[in-house]
Every structure is written in structure tokens, then in C-alpha cells.
Write a protein that holds these residues in place. Structure first.
Motif, PDB file in Angstrom:
ATOM      1  N   ASP A   6       0.811  -1.212   0.000  1.00 56.12           N
ATOM      2  CA  ASP A   6       0.000   0.000   0.000  1.00 56.12           C
ATOM      3  C   ASP A   6       0.846   1.264   0.000  1.00 56.12           C
ATOM      4  O   ASP A   6       0.388   2.319  -0.394  1.00 56.12           O
ATOM      5  N   ASP A   7       2.071   1.171   0.473  1.00 55.90           N
ATOM      6  CA  ASP A   7       2.924   2.353   0.530  1.00 55.90           C
ATOM      7  C   ASP A   7       3.734   2.537  -0.745  1.00 55.90           C
ATOM      8  O   ASP A   7       4.476   3.508  -0.864  1.00 55.90           O
ATOM      9  N   GLU A   8       3.607   1.633  -1.697  1.00 58.22           N
ATOM     10  CA  GLU A   8       4.342   1.760  -2.952  1.00 58.22           C
ATOM     11  C   GLU A   8       3.828   2.976  -3.710  1.00 58.22           C
ATOM     12  O   GLU A   8       2.632   3.152  -3.893  1.00 58.22           O
ATOM     13  N   ILE A   9       4.758   3.789  -4.146  1.00 57.95           N
ATOM     14  CA  ILE A   9       4.395   5.008  -4.860  1.00 57.95           C
ATOM     15  C   ILE A   9       4.635   4.789  -6.350  1.00 57.95           C
ATOM     16  O   ILE A   9       5.734   4.410  -6.749  1.00 57.95           O
ATOM     17  N   PRO A  10       3.616   5.012  -7.169  1.00 61.42           N
ATOM     18  CA  PRO A  10       3.799   4.869  -8.624  1.00 61.42           C
ATOM     19  C   PRO A  10       4.894   5.821  -9.117  1.00 61.42           C
ATOM     20  O   PRO A  10       5.095   6.893  -8.544  1.00 61.42           O
ATOM     21  N   PRO A  11       5.591   5.441 -10.187  1.00 55.72           N
ATOM     22  CA  PRO A  11       6.701   6.278 -10.687  1.00 55.72           C
ATOM     23  C   PRO A  11       6.302   7.726 -10.952  1.00 55.72           C
ATOM     24  O   PRO A  11       7.063   8.644 -10.643  1.00 55.72           O
ATOM     25  N   GLU A  12       5.103   7.945 -11.523  1.00 59.54           N
ATOM     26  CA  GLU A  12       4.714   9.313 -11.851  1.00 59.54           C
ATOM     27  C   GLU A  12       4.408  10.177 -10.635  1.00 59.54           C
ATOM     28  O   GLU A  12       4.276  11.386 -10.747  1.00 59.54           O
ATOM     29  N   PHE A  13       4.308   9.552  -9.451  1.00 59.67           N
ATOM     30  CA  PHE A  13       4.048  10.290  -8.207  1.00 59.67           C
ATOM     31  C   PHE A  13       5.271  10.335  -7.292  1.00 59.67           C
ATOM     32  O   PHE A  13       5.205  10.913  -6.209  1.00 59.67           O
ATOM     33  N   GLN A  14       6.383   9.718  -7.673  1.00 49.58           N
ATOM     34  CA  GLN A  14       7.593   9.707  -6.846  1.00 49.58           C
ATOM     35  C   GLN A  14       8.057  11.141  -6.583  1.00 49.58           C
ATOM     36  O   GLN A  14       7.995  11.983  -7.478  1.00 49.58           O
ATOM     37  N   PRO A  15       8.544  11.414  -5.364  1.00 51.40           N
ATOM     38  CA  PRO A  15       9.072  12.761  -5.097  1.00 51.40           C
ATOM     39  C   PRO A  15      10.287  13.046  -5.994  1.00 51.40           C
ATOM     40  O   PRO A  15      11.114  12.164  -6.214  1.00 51.40           O
ATOM     41  N   ILE A  16      10.349  14.256  -6.504  1.00 46.46           N
ATOM     42  CA  ILE A  16      11.499  14.691  -7.299  1.00 46.46           C
ATOM     43  C   ILE A  16      11.802  16.147  -6.968  1.00 46.46           C
ATOM     44  O   ILE A  16      10.947  16.860  -6.438  1.00 46.46           O
ATOM     45  N   ASP A  17      13.012  16.576  -7.286  1.00 44.74           N
ATOM     46  CA  ASP A  17      13.352  17.988  -7.105  1.00 44.74           C
ATOM     47  C   ASP A  17      13.096  18.736  -8.411  1.00 44.74           C
ATOM     48  O   ASP A  17      12.789  18.131  -9.442  1.00 44.74           O
ATOM     49  N   GLN A  18      13.246  20.034  -8.364  1.00 47.93           N
ATOM     50  CA  GLN A  18      12.940  20.870  -9.524  1.00 47.93           C
ATOM     51  C   GLN A  18      13.867  20.570 -10.706  1.00 47.93           C
ATOM     52  O   GLN A  18      13.435  20.591 -11.857  1.00 47.93           O
ATOM     53  N   ASP A  19      15.156  20.273 -10.438  1.00 48.41           N
ATOM     54  CA  ASP A  19      16.090  19.962 -11.526  1.00 48.41           C
ATOM     55  C   ASP A  19      15.682  18.673 -12.238  1.00 48.41           C
ATOM     56  O   ASP A  19      15.710  18.598 -13.469  1.00 48.41           O
ATOM     57  N   THR A  20      15.289  17.672 -11.464  1.00 46.90           N
ATOM     58  CA  THR A  20      14.842  16.410 -12.056  1.00 46.90           C
ATOM     59  C   THR A  20      13.577  16.638 -12.872  1.00 46.90           C
ATOM     60  O   THR A  20      13.416  16.083 -13.961  1.00 46.90           O
ATOM     61  N   PHE A  21      12.690  17.477 -12.364  1.00 45.53           N
ATOM     62  CA  PHE A  21      11.470  17.792 -13.102  1.00 45.53           C
ATOM     63  C   PHE A  21      11.803  18.430 -14.450  1.00 45.53           C
ATOM     64  O   PHE A  21      11.249  18.058 -15.471  1.00 45.53           O
ATOM     65  N   ARG A  22      12.744  19.395 -14.450  1.00 52.11           N
ATOM     66  CA  ARG A  22      13.135  20.036 -15.716  1.00 52.11           C
ATOM     67  C   ARG A  22      13.680  19.005 -16.702  1.00 52.11           C
ATOM     68  O   ARG A  22      13.386  19.053 -17.900  1.00 52.11           O
ATOM     69  N   ASP A  23      14.470  18.038 -16.192  1.00 50.73           N
ATOM     70  CA  ASP A  23      14.997  16.975 -17.057  1.00 50.73           C
ATOM     71  C   ASP A  23      13.852  16.126 -17.620  1.00 50.73           C
ATOM     72  O   ASP A  23      13.857  15.761 -18.805  1.00 50.73           O
ATOM     73  N   GLU A  24      12.875  15.801 -16.774  1.00 48.41           N
ATOM     74  CA  GLU A  24      11.729  14.999 -17.225  1.00 48.41           C
ATOM     75  C   GLU A  24      10.908  15.747 -18.276  1.00 48.41           C
ATOM     76  O   GLU A  24      10.424  15.134 -19.229  1.00 48.41           O
ATOM     77  N   VAL A  25      10.761  17.051 -18.109  1.00 46.97           N
ATOM     78  CA  VAL A  25      10.027  17.849 -19.096  1.00 46.97           C
ATOM     79  C   VAL A  25      10.771  17.832 -20.423  1.00 46.97           C
ATOM     80  O   VAL A  25      10.167  17.653 -21.493  1.00 46.97           O
ATOM     81  N   ARG A  26      12.085  17.992 -20.369  1.00 45.74           N
ATOM     82  CA  ARG A  26      12.892  17.960 -21.595  1.00 45.74           C
ATOM     83  C   ARG A  26      12.747  16.605 -22.299  1.00 45.74           C
ATOM     84  O   ARG A  26      12.525  16.543 -23.508  1.00 45.74           O
ATOM     85  N   PRO A  42       2.835  10.845 -25.247  1.00 43.87           N
ATOM     86  CA  PRO A  42       3.095  10.476 -23.851  1.00 43.87           C
ATOM     87  C   PRO A  42       2.543  11.566 -22.924  1.00 43.87           C
ATOM     88  O   PRO A  42       2.541  12.743 -23.287  1.00 43.87           O
ATOM     89  N   PRO A  43       2.092  11.171 -21.746  1.00 45.26           N
ATOM     90  CA  PRO A  43       1.572  12.188 -20.822  1.00 45.26           C
ATOM     91  C   PRO A  43       2.717  13.023 -20.258  1.00 45.26           C
ATOM     92  O   PRO A  43       3.819  12.515 -20.055  1.00 45.26           O
ATOM     93  N   PRO A  44       2.456  14.294 -20.004  1.00 44.67           N
ATOM     94  CA  PRO A  44       3.502  15.139 -19.434  1.00 44.67           C
ATOM     95  C   PRO A  44       3.815  14.737 -17.994  1.00 44.67           C
ATOM     96  O   PRO A  44       2.955  14.192 -17.299  1.00 44.67           O
ATOM     97  N   PRO A  45       5.037  14.999 -17.553  1.00 45.73           N
ATOM     98  CA  PRO A  45       5.392  14.662 -16.170  1.00 45.73           C
ATOM     99  C   PRO A  45       4.731  15.627 -15.190  1.00 45.73           C
ATOM    100  O   PRO A  45       4.376  16.749 -15.552  1.00 45.73           O
ATOM    101  N   LEU A  46       4.582  15.172 -13.974  1.00 43.70           N
ATOM    102  CA  LEU A  46       4.023  16.020 -12.916  1.00 43.70           C
ATOM    103  C   LEU A  46       5.159  16.741 -12.207  1.00 43.70           C
ATOM    104  O   LEU A  46       6.234  16.165 -11.995  1.00 43.70           O
ATOM    105  N   ASN A  47       4.904  17.981 -11.803  1.00 46.77           N
ATOM    106  CA  ASN A  47       5.914  18.734 -11.058  1.00 46.77           C
ATOM    107  C   ASN A  47       5.924  18.291  -9.593  1.00 46.77           C
ATOM    108  O   ASN A  47       5.037  17.532  -9.165  1.00 46.77           O
TER     109      ASN A  47
END
Length: 185
Positions: A6-26, A42-47
Motif C-alpha cells: 500500500d505504501d508503494e508510490i507509482p513512478p509518476e508520483f515519486q518525489p522529485i526535485d525541480q532539476d529532475t522535473f526540468r529533465d523529465e520535461v525535456r 506520452p503524458p507530461p510529467p508532474l511537477n
């Protein structure tokens, strides 16, 4: 429900920092540019903020779905929500273009993928409900303001018809886990 922690977090909801988010957007933009015409993009990444909201909402959904699966009375499930400091109602707000619809679509995909239940999205106006391909709130729930003051008995036939129409427009009411009203104002 699938055999997952139940505590497993799907990849698209995993915590990330702003730099990682920018990389995912790119990376997302590159993948989107390579998508053949007519193919699903493909669906856009979540911030990071969207992901935090989604993780809290997912915890709520898991608790509700597990309670339903066990046949637990609704009040027992709601008491469990309170014990875990989870809110039954969420308000997602922000200016146009900040990603509210992107977040809703991601949450819907995850709920379906995890087999937790269905999410219905509607809105007060046709303009707001159209992007989701859904009817307005009043149409979906058969709310007729002009005749609300009239008392009318609901027959079994009326209820069967309403369930069929709700299922066609949104989902089977028995599977409904999340009910979203977009543009609630």
C-alpha cells in the motif's frame, strides 16, 4: 487489488526535485516530438507540487478502495481516514495552464492501473466539462433546477435508466471512487 504494498508510490508520483522535473520535461518534449502523427502522445510529467498532492490523494484512494473491498461500512472507512489525517474532500486550484487537468488525468490513469476504482470528472458548464469528454454536473446527476421543488417518486425504472446513463457517461456507479467537479466555482 493487485498484490502491491500500500505504501508503494507509482513512478509518476515519486518525489522529485525541480532539476529532475526540468529533465523529465525535456525528455517528455523529445518523446512528444518523436510521436508519429495520429499516435497517442506520452503524458507530461508532474511537477513536485502535483506529485505531493497526488501521493496524498492516492493514500486516500487506497484506504477507500481497501475498505470497499473488505465490505467495511462507509463510516468505518471514514473514521480510518480521520485517524490517518487524510481529507475526504480535496480542493485543487490554480490559474489556467498550471496543470490541474494534467494532474487529474495522471490520477485517473494510476487509479485504473492499480485497480482501485474509477474517477468521474464533470463540471458545471459544458465549456469546462468538454475537455474531459463528460457531461455537465446537472446533466450527469439529472438535476433539473426548474422542477426541484416538485416531489416526484423515483421508480426502479428511473433508477435503472439513470445508472445506465451514468455508466455510459462516466463509469459504473459501483466502481466510482473519485468524483471530480472541475471549475467548481
Amino acid at each position: 487489488l493487485p498484490d502491491t504494498d500500500d505504501d508503494e508510490i507509482p513512478p509518476e508520483f515519486q518525489p522529485i526535485d525541480q532539476d529532475t522535473f526540468r529533465d523529465e520535461v525535456r525528455n517528455w518534449k523529445d518523446a512528444k516530438d518523436r510521436t508519429p502523427p495520429g499516435a497517442a502522445e506520452p503524458p507530461p510529467p508532474l511537477n513536485p507540487t502535483q506529485r505531493a498532492f497526488a501521493r496524498e490523494h492516492l493514500a486516500l484512494c487506497r484506504l477507500l478502495a481497501n475498505g470497499r473491498r473488505r465490505g467495511e461500512p462507509p463510516n468505518a472507512t471514514l473514521e480510518a481516514l480521520v485517524r490517518r489525517n487524510l481529507r475526504q474532500i480535496h480542493l485543487l486550484q490554480g490559474a489556467g495552464g498550471v496543470g490541474k487537468s494534467v494532474l487529474l488525468a495522471a490520477m485517473d490513469r494510476v487509479l485504473r492501473r492499480l485497480g482501485l476504482g474509477a474517477m468521474a470528472v464533470t463540471a458545471w458548464t459544458g465549456v469546462a466539462s468538454a475537455p474531459f469528454g463528460s457531461p455537465t454536473l446537472c446533466s450527469l446527476l439529472k438535476i433539473a433546477f426548474a422542477t426541484m421543488s416538485e416531489t416526484k417518486a423515483v421508480t426502479a425504472e428511473d433508477l435503472t435508466l439513470w445508472r445506465a446513463e451514468f455508466t455510459a457517461a462516466a463509469c459504473d456507479p459501483k466502481d466510482l471512487l473519485v468524483f471530480t467537479i472541475d471549475e467548481v466555482s
